[in-house]
Write a protein that holds these residues in place. Sequence first.
Motif, PDB file in Angstrom:
ATOM      1  N   UNK A  16       0.838  -1.204   0.000  1.00  0.00           N
ATOM      2  CA  UNK A  16       0.000   0.000   0.000  1.00  0.00           C
ATOM      3  C   UNK A  16       0.872   1.253   0.000  1.00  0.00           C
ATOM      4  N   UNK A  17       1.916   1.260   0.826  1.00  0.00           N
ATOM      5  CA  UNK A  17       2.835   2.407   0.830  1.00  0.00           C
ATOM      6  C   UNK A  17       3.548   2.547  -0.512  1.00  0.00           C
ATOM      7  N   UNK A  18       3.883   1.428  -1.131  1.00  0.00           N
ATOM      8  CA  UNK A  18       4.533   1.475  -2.445  1.00  0.00           C
ATOM      9  C   UNK A  18       3.608   2.082  -3.489  1.00  0.00           C
ATOM     10  N   UNK A  19       2.330   1.744  -3.416  1.00  0.00           N
ATOM     11  CA  UNK A  19       1.365   2.352  -4.325  1.00  0.00           C
ATOM     12  C   UNK A  19       1.289   3.853  -4.127  1.00  0.00           C
ATOM     13  N   UNK A  20       1.314   4.284  -2.867  1.00  0.00           N
ATOM     14  CA  UNK A  20       1.307   5.720  -2.593  1.00  0.00           C
ATOM     15  C   UNK A  20       2.580   6.379  -3.115  1.00  0.00           C
ATOM     16  N   UNK A  21       3.744   5.740  -2.888  1.00  0.00           N
ATOM     17  CA  UNK A  21       5.001   6.316  -3.373  1.00  0.00           C
ATOM     18  C   UNK A  21       5.011   6.430  -4.899  1.00  0.00           C
ATOM     19  N   UNK A  22       4.366   5.484  -5.591  1.00  0.00           N
ATOM     20  CA  UNK A  22       4.296   5.551  -7.050  1.00  0.00           C
ATOM     21  C   UNK A  22       3.507   6.775  -7.502  1.00  0.00           C
ATOM     22  N   UNK A  23       2.541   7.179  -6.696  1.00  0.00           N
ATOM     23  CA  UNK A  23       1.694   8.334  -7.020  1.00  0.00           C
ATOM     24  C   UNK A  23       2.323   9.648  -6.567  1.00  0.00           C
ATOM     25  N   UNK A  30      -4.087  20.473  -4.887  1.00  0.00           N
ATOM     26  CA  UNK A  30      -4.088  20.693  -3.439  1.00  0.00           C
ATOM     27  C   UNK A  30      -4.884  19.592  -2.743  1.00  0.00           C
ATOM     28  N   UNK A  31      -6.051  19.305  -3.242  1.00  0.00           N
ATOM     29  CA  UNK A  31      -6.895  18.286  -2.627  1.00  0.00           C
ATOM     30  C   UNK A  31      -6.669  16.971  -3.375  1.00  0.00           C
ATOM     31  N   UNK A  32      -5.846  16.140  -2.779  1.00  0.00           N
ATOM     32  CA  UNK A  32      -5.549  14.875  -3.457  1.00  0.00           C
ATOM     33  C   UNK A  32      -5.637  13.680  -2.525  1.00  0.00           C
ATOM     34  N   UNK A  33      -6.416  13.806  -1.465  1.00  0.00           N
ATOM     35  CA  UNK A  33      -6.563  12.706  -0.511  1.00  0.00           C
ATOM     36  C   UNK A  33      -7.196  11.481  -1.183  1.00  0.00           C
ATOM     37  N   UNK A  34      -8.220  11.707  -2.011  1.00  0.00           N
ATOM     38  CA  UNK A  34      -8.860  10.574  -2.689  1.00  0.00           C
ATOM     39  C   UNK A  34      -7.895   9.880  -3.628  1.00  0.00           C
ATOM     40  N   UNK A  35      -7.080  10.653  -4.336  1.00  0.00           N
ATOM     41  CA  UNK A  35      -6.096  10.072  -5.250  1.00  0.00           C
ATOM     42  C   UNK A  35      -5.026   9.305  -4.475  1.00  0.00           C
ATOM     43  N   UNK A  36      -4.647   9.807  -3.311  1.00  0.00           N
ATOM     44  CA  UNK A  36      -3.646   9.114  -2.490  1.00  0.00           C
ATOM     45  C   UNK A  36      -4.203   7.782  -1.984  1.00  0.00           C
ATOM     46  N   UNK A  37      -5.445   7.785  -1.559  1.00  0.00           N
ATOM     47  CA  UNK A  37      -6.070   6.531  -1.102  1.00  0.00           C
ATOM     48  C   UNK A  37      -6.198   5.563  -2.272  1.00  0.00           C
ATOM     49  N   UNK A  38      -6.604   6.074  -3.428  1.00  0.00           N
ATOM     50  CA  UNK A  38      -6.729   5.217  -4.614  1.00  0.00           C
ATOM     51  C   UNK A  38      -5.380   4.601  -4.986  1.00  0.00           C
ATOM     52  N   UNK A  41      -4.556   1.833  -2.562  1.00  0.00           N
ATOM     53  CA  UNK A  41      -5.357   0.633  -2.851  1.00  0.00           C
ATOM     54  C   UNK A  41      -4.842  -0.086  -4.101  1.00  0.00           C
ATOM     55  N   UNK A  42      -4.364   0.670  -5.068  1.00  0.00           N
ATOM     56  CA  UNK A  42      -3.771   0.044  -6.257  1.00  0.00           C
ATOM     57  C   UNK A  42      -2.520  -0.740  -5.859  1.00  0.00           C
ATOM     58  N   UNK A  43      -1.688  -0.140  -5.029  1.00  0.00           N
ATOM     59  CA  UNK A  43      -0.496  -0.844  -4.546  1.00  0.00           C
ATOM     60  C   UNK A  43      -0.865  -2.089  -3.764  1.00  0.00           C
ATOM     61  N   UNK A  44      -1.885  -1.985  -2.928  1.00  0.00           N
ATOM     62  CA  UNK A  44      -2.340  -3.135  -2.151  1.00  0.00           C
ATOM     63  C   UNK A  44      -2.813  -4.259  -3.064  1.00  0.00           C
ATOM     64  N   UNK A  45      -3.569  -3.925  -4.091  1.00  0.00           N
ATOM     65  CA  UNK A  45      -4.066  -4.940  -5.025  1.00  0.00           C
ATOM     66  C   UNK A  45      -2.922  -5.609  -5.779  1.00  0.00           C
ATOM     67  N   UNK A  46      -1.998  -4.809  -6.288  1.00  0.00           N
ATOM     68  CA  UNK A  46      -0.856  -5.374  -7.016  1.00  0.00           C
ATOM     69  C   UNK A  46      -0.021  -6.241  -6.078  1.00  0.00           C
ATOM     70  N   UNK A  47       0.217  -5.754  -4.863  1.00  0.00           N
ATOM     71  CA  UNK A  47       0.991  -6.522  -3.894  1.00  0.00           C
ATOM     72  C   UNK A  47       0.327  -7.838  -3.534  1.00  0.00           C
ATOM     73  N   UNK A  48      -0.996  -7.820  -3.366  1.00  0.00           N
ATOM     74  CA  UNK A  48      -1.713  -9.053  -3.034  1.00  0.00           C
ATOM     75  C   UNK A  48      -1.555 -10.095  -4.135  1.00  0.00           C
ATOM     76  N   UNK A  49      -1.624  -9.652  -5.376  1.00  0.00           N
ATOM     77  CA  UNK A  49      -1.465 -10.586  -6.499  1.00  0.00           C
ATOM     78  C   UNK A  49      -0.023 -11.111  -6.549  1.00  0.00           C
ATOM     79  N   UNK A  50       0.945 -10.213  -6.416  1.00  0.00           N
ATOM     80  CA  UNK A  50       2.348 -10.637  -6.493  1.00  0.00           C
ATOM     81  C   UNK A  50       2.745 -11.550  -5.329  1.00  0.00           C
ATOM     82  N   UNK A  51       2.167 -11.323  -4.155  1.00  0.00           N
ATOM     83  CA  UNK A  51       2.519 -12.155  -2.998  1.00  0.00           C
ATOM     84  C   UNK A  51       1.873 -13.541  -3.051  1.00  0.00           C
ATOM     85  N   UNK A  52       1.056 -13.786  -4.061  1.00  0.00           N
ATOM     86  CA  UNK A  52       0.531 -15.145  -4.252  1.00  0.00           C
ATOM     87  C   UNK A  52       1.646 -16.112  -4.657  1.00  0.00           C
ATOM     88  N   UNK A  53       2.663 -15.612  -5.367  1.00  0.00           N
ATOM     89  CA  UNK A  53       3.754 -16.487  -5.822  1.00  0.00           C
ATOM     90  C   UNK A  53       4.501 -17.137  -4.650  1.00  0.00           C
TER      91      UNK A  53
END
Length: 172
Positions: A16-23, A30-38, A41-53
């Motif tokens: 999740x932090x990696x997804x935020x760092x990518x963004x 100025x108002x980018x809280x929704x984009x930061x959360x999104x 969540x993108x990082x979390x989803x990618x990480x969940x898939x990659x950690x299946x290996x």
Amino acid sequence: MTPALPLAALGLVDAAFSGFRAFAGTDAGIRKARAAVRSALRGLAVGAVLLLAPTLTAVLLLATAAHPDRTYAALAAGGRGDLLPLACFAAAVAVSLAGYLLLPFRAGTLAVVIGLGPLTLVRPLVIAAGCLGAVLNGGGAGSLLVGVPAAAAVLAVEPIVHRRWYAAKFTR
């Protein structure tokens, strides 16, 4: 206690932090809280898939082992060895992040500059130290067979998220 659950939790939080760092730094709004959360969540989803290996690798190791009890004990020992440097790193990140969130603006900024910045740079070394700790703690080759793909997975999240969702902003 099996170290699999804390390791999985650390891997998913890191994703999740990696997804935020990518963004981070791609939007001057100025108002980018929704984009930061999104992005988290993108990082979390990618990480969940990659950690299946590594998860499937561990399951296959246990399913095909001649002595599943010994294999499980070795994987658990390796996981505990992996967990020590990663938990220490996570604690340092949590302290720095708490300083950023709780201290006044200037002190919080300083917490990021002297804490989160350098910690982000040493992250790959800490992950490698976790793999080394897994072997040194008695995990053997099996723990490396699980640990190396896990390390590659958490290190790959940020570049994947950046390339998939944020790199196009810089090519227009």
